[in-house]
Enzyme design. Structure first.
Site, PDB file in Angstrom:
ATOM      1  N   LYS A 120      23.822  56.161  44.184  1.00 17.34           N
ATOM      2  CA  LYS A 120      22.710  56.683  43.375  1.00 17.34           C
ATOM      3  C   LYS A 120      22.372  58.113  43.761  1.00 17.34           C
ATOM      4  O   LYS A 120      21.933  58.883  42.907  1.00 17.34           O
ATOM      5  CB  LYS A 120      21.487  55.770  43.465  1.00 17.34           C
ATOM      6  N   LYS A 202      30.892  49.182  38.221  1.00 20.78           N
ATOM      7  CA  LYS A 202      30.176  47.980  37.771  1.00 20.78           C
ATOM      8  C   LYS A 202      29.414  48.272  36.469  1.00 20.78           C
ATOM      9  O   LYS A 202      28.997  49.414  36.237  1.00 20.78           O
ATOM     10  CB  LYS A 202      29.242  47.446  38.871  1.00 20.78           C
ATOM     11  N   LYS A 205      23.010  48.991  33.648  1.00 22.96           N
ATOM     12  CA  LYS A 205      22.118  49.283  32.533  1.00 22.96           C
ATOM     13  C   LYS A 205      21.695  50.744  32.524  1.00 22.96           C
ATOM     14  O   LYS A 205      21.181  51.227  31.535  1.00 22.96           O
ATOM     15  CB  LYS A 205      20.898  48.359  32.553  1.00 22.96           C
TER      16      LYS A 205
END
Ligand code: ATP
Ligand code: LTN
Length: 336
Positions: A120, A202, A205
């Site tokens: 992230k 992966k 969303k």
């Protein structure tokens, strides 16, 4: 005399999900499906992890609507708000309070090893905030407050769960038996659903490419279209192989939805092309998700009832959370 109820004898389960976007098929197969199947046998606590969501910048109106819709999806899945404890994380202040305590029992070095933090921070290089770094301490607090035996999550959360376990053991070693050390509960199929556009990543969303993920609330047409476009390979044989990440991902999804084994699926599509296979996966997924979408549309239109249910959940959660939090505070030496 103290009466032992069924609730006291059941093993406990806890899990949370972030309202950081449209919930995906990855969230469903990796975690939510197990939440539903566990509600009969276990005493379950499920929360919308809204505090976690702001580790990435969120637009206020969008965040608010995503919190509502995430809670509504939990209900639409068939989770029973009377039987389970279902609430919004920020409504129970002990989560943030215990997170502070636990962060003082967590080493900088062990936090620095978290792959989600590395991923992230690479993705949001302009906003590598302290909350993103300390995220696992808040997650540990979510878990340890409720003393669960099991935490149903997708495979990507295993590392965070290990740190929660390490923190619990460390704290207990200093102060005695305060926290239960939980076990991860990861499904055999669907634990790691990959992006339909890049099967090395992966399904997430927060991926900007809408074709890379299937939302639980997508229409049947959109679901089928996204599967038709899924990246595969230049072979034509439907078989599981590490060299065929796209097809293997679709096999995993089809297996998780239908309950069929890889061998059964390979036999089913012998002599057929990828087109037939992709359509079958799309249809199976759309059929599985259709009742959830129908239930969701009804639930989201009644904000009053939604509010009644998340307030009820927060009251139940707080009663449990407060006890654990004060016990931990007392052990550390605070004046209560
Ligand atoms: P974000 O993309 O914003 O980081 P996320 O979907 O990865 O969000 P959460 O919403 O917090 O993260 O995840 C909720 C649950 O869904 C967790 O148990 C997580 O392990 C699971 N999960 C998320 N993505 C996948 C996936 N692609 N495959 C399987 N499980 C997943
Ligand atoms: N970090 C988790 C969401 C989450 C969670 C939790 C999962 C927050 N708190 C407690 C299980 C238990 C994620 O999936 N990204």
């Amino acid at each position: 005399m103290c009466q032992i109820t069924e609730k006291d004898t059941k093993k406990k389960v806890l899990s949370c999900i972030q309202p950081s976007g449209m919930l995906t098929l990855g969230n469903y197969l990796g975690a939510l499906k197990n939440w539903v199947s566990m509600q009969e046998e276990f005493d379950c606590t499920y929360a919308v992890a809204d505090l976690h969501a702001i580790t990435v910048r969120q637009e206020p109106a969008k965040l608010r609507s995503q919190i509502y819709s995430t809670f509504a999806i939990m209900l639409a899945l068939g989770l029973d708000p009377e039987k389970n404890t279902m609430f919004i994380q920020s409504h129970v202040p002990e989560h943030a309070q215990l997170a502070w305590l636990l962060s003082c029992y967590t080493q900088f070095g062990e936090m620095s090893r978290m792959t989600q933090f590395k991923d992230k921070s690479a993705k949001h290089a302009d906003n590598i905030n302290v909350g993103l770094f300390a995220y696992p301490a808040l997650m540990a607090a979510d878990i340890l407050l409720y003393k669960p035996d099991f935490v149903p999550v997708g495979a990507d959360q295993k590392q965070h769960l290990e740190i929660a376990r390490d923190i619990a053991v460390r704290f207990n070693n200093i102060y005695g038996d305060v926290f239960t050390v939980p076990e991860p509960y990861i499904p055999k199929t669907g634990a790691r659903v990959m992006s339909l556009q890049d099967p090395s990543k992966k399904m997430s969303k927060s991926d900007e490419n809408v074709n890379s993920w299937v939302a639980i609330l997508d229409s049947k047409d959109d679901i089928i279209r996204k599967f038709k476009r899924a990246v595969t390979d230049s072979e034509t044989v439907v078989r599981y192989s590490q060299d065929k990440p796209g097809i293997s991902n679709l096999l995993g999804i089809y297996s998780a939805v239908t309950g069929k084994s890889n061998e059964q699926i390979e036999r089913e599509f012998e002599g057929k092309g990828y087109g037939d296979f992709k359509l079958a996966v799309g249809e199976a997924v759309a059929d599985e998700l259709a009742p959830i979408k129908a239930a969701y549309d009804k639930i989201i239109s009644d904000k009053g009832e939604l509010e009644r249910l998340y307030r009820l959940g927060a009251d139940k959660a707080e009663r449990v959370a407060r006890k654990t939090y004060f016990k931990a505070m007392k052990k550390v030496g605070f004046v209560l």
